[in-house]
Design a protein around this motif. Structure first.
Motif: not given
Length: 619
Positions: A309-326
């Motif tokens: 059981l996991s709760i994922t926090k939803k957000t419309d803001i992308e993580s800057p690091y996330n973007d850079l990684f991909f």
């Protein structure tokens, strides 16, 4: 690297009054090159105007706090040479290192290292030495850089020693480097590793005995070398990634070891897992991500086990690091997140093959031909399929599930699932639920030696609803499984550490090499929590060399200890009283007294360092 080797060879053969420096980025293999290539060259090169060969001394400047500290380190690294009867300490060396020696108890035995009966040609003078100072940019802030320069200058200019400095020039203050170059450095050699050659050497040295894996590494050599040439030329990261991927490679072979398994699918799995391993290793070793801080790079994938059981926090803001990684590693390419590999690479324990297999099955949608009857049974009884069964079919399958369950055919998660399947819908077969609970726990206990440790078991078996059926029994099963899982972890740890433990007693140099290997698995492993302090004491008590080995270990491993090593504190607290019993030896004015004083001092420093870590964690 031939240009550096040639330059050093020339340096050794001519009269000089300066040092040379090998400069390059961290992790590019400077130290490795020195030890594998330059050390043998030095030890086989005749001293200028002398028939004997140079003696090589290697000293890391990491954490050195004073010139006296450095003098002591040089002296202690000379000790193996001085321990030979035919070699005695020369006047020039004793004079320069005197302050460092005087800071240590037991220095009176220094006179024993002089012997007028020994031919002066056998006295160890600076002109006989090649001293390598590594990690120049990592000296402690309390050591004045000008003092360090003055000390090195006195060795090379006044005492004719050969000195090789190893550093990352970019990490040294420009003004300090200017002073260093003006006063000490006569020739700077830029270290630029040919990555293809370095890769081939690593494969040859580390994996030549692993035929299948070595063949695979040869096949993907272009992919790997291009990755590191594009993103990082750090050989430590390369070694780390290749070492860990070997376990992943073996697991893939094991999982796909079926004649019906499509080869093209296997190749896709190898390609995707390799790229994921390289990218995660690179970011992890550079400190960008950690086991607990994944920085949203798993946001697009969901690898829930049936009971997770996991709760994922939803957000419309992308993580800057996330973007850079991909963008950096997967620009316009498909990205697959392997949770089991991520956990494995970032310190989450051994590769959980059950979890890894689950990752692969869900990502690549293969299962049918690999499912064993007992697992097919679980599949038939899951909520999507059980509603399609008749009452007779449902009862028949539940009886089979009961049989498999009490026979220990399942691991932790599946046994928990099976208990729920058997007793749901108000226990239609009227089993004795408490008896079933006990038999399931007992079956897991009996087969625990075959079960792999699950590092996130408490998450994968969440607390059941208090309003649910048989809540009390499910809680008891969950708690029992978590305790058995911890016991599995302890047993696996002891088994894995047994070999390294025995290496301490049989081959200390090999033991130390494994322990301080920055790319190995033992550098952050609290090994000594499993050692017998009495056995260690008995091992060293009658041998100066063994005492010296233990001193070396403490100086290297606990100068700036990792937090995880605090678990070794109990071992050293138990060892300390035994060391103190040798108090009578401390007063002896010889090498034995000096060494036992050193061991006492280093043991106390180690206890203090580990205690500070423990206190910091508590607060």
């Amino acid at each position: 690297m031939q240009n550096i080797k040639s330059a050093v060879e020339l340096y050794l053969k001519i009269d000089t009054n300066y040092a040379i420096m090998i400069s390059g980025e961290w992790g590019t293999g400077k130290t490795y090159f020195y030890k594998k290539t330059l050390q043998p060259l030095i030890s086989t090169t005749p001293i200028l105007k002398n028939s004997r060969n140079y003696k090589e001394v290697y000293v890391s400047l990491f954490g050195i706090k004073s010139v006296e500290d450095l003098q002591t380190q040089i002296f202690l690294n000379l000790y193996p040479l001085l321990n030979k009867k035919q070699v005695k300490l020369g006047v020039s060396v004793a004079r320069v290192l005197a302050k460092g020696i005087l800071t240590v108890k037991g220095f009176d035995w220094l006179n024993d290292l002089f012997d007028i009966k020994i031919d002066k040609k056998e006295w160890l003078e600076f002109e006989n030495l090649v001293i390598c100072f590594d990690d120049l940019e990592r000296i402690d802030d309390s050591l004045s850089f000008s003092e360090l320069i003055g000390f090195i200058n006195s060795i090379v200019e006044d005492n004719n020693a050969k000195v090789i400095l190893i550093a990352n020039q970019d990490k040294i203050d420009k003004n300090k480097y200017k002073e260093l170059k003006e006063k000490v450095i006569g020739n700077e050699l830029e270290f630029f590793q040919d990555f293809r050659s370095a890769y081939e050497n690593i494969c040859k040295e580390r994996f030549i005995q692993k035929v299948d894996y070595n063949r695979f590494l040869d096949k993907v050599s272009d992919t790997i070398t291009k990755f590191f040439e594009d993103y990082s030329r750090n050989l430590r990261i390369l070694k780390y990634a290749l070492t860990y991927y070997e376990f992943i490679f073996d697991a893939i072979n094991e999982i796909t070891n079926n004649s019906e398994f499509p080869d093209n699918l296997k190749q896709s799995i190898l390609h995707d897992t390799l790229k994921f391993t390289l990218s995660i290793s690179s970011e992890y070793k550079q400190g960008e991500i950690s086991f607990n801080n994944r920085r949203d790079i798993n946001r697009n994938r969901d690898f829930k086990a049936e009971f997770l059981l996991s709760i994922t926090k939803k957000t419309d803001i992308e993580s800057p690091y996330n973007d850079l990684f991909f963008q950096k590693y997967y620009d316009k390419q498909k990205y697959l997140y392997f949770e089991s590999i991520y956990n494995f690479l970032t310190g989450g324990g051994e590769l959980n093959k059950e979890h890894f297999k689950s990752d692969l099955e869900k990502l690549y949608h293969f299962k049918e031909w690999k499912v064993l009857p007992e697992y097919q049974l679980l599949n038939d009884l899951n909520y999507n399929n059980c509603v399609l069964l008749s009452k007779k079919e449902y009862h028949a399958l539940t009886k089979k599930l009961y049989k498999h369950c009490v026979e220990g055919k399942y691991g932790f998660i599946d046994s928990y699932t099976a208990f729920h399947y058997i007793t749901r819908f108000k226990n239609p077969l009227n089993y004795n639920v408490n008896n079933l609970k006990e038999r399931i726990i007992s079956s897991i206990e009996k087969t625990s030696s075959l079960i792999e440790y699950h590092h996130e078991l408490s998450s994968y078996i969440p607390l059941p609803s208090e309003e649910g059926e048989y809540y009390k029994q499910m809680i008891e099963i969950r708690d029992a499984f978590c305790e058995i899982n911890e016991d599995v972890r302890r047993k696996l740890g002891r088994k894995r550490l047994k070999v390294i433990n025995e290496l301490f007693y049989s081959d200390f140099e090999a033991f130390l090499e494994k322990l301080i290997d920055k790319d190995g698995v033992f550098i952050t492993e609290p090994l000594f929590m499993y050692f017998d302090h009495k056995r260690v004491y008995k091992h060293v008590i009658n041998s100066n060399r063994k005492v010296w080995n233990l001193i070396r270990l403490l100086k290297i491993r606990y100068r700036s200890p990792q937090a995880i090593l605090m678990h070794e504190l109990t071992f050293f607290k138990k060892l300390a009283p035994l060391v103190y019993k040798r108090e009578s030896l401390y007063k002896q004015k010889d090498i034995t007294g000096f060494l036992w004083n050193e061991l006492k001092s280093e043991t106390e420093k180690t206890i203090l360092a580990l205690t500070k870590i423990e206190e910091n964690i508590r607060t």
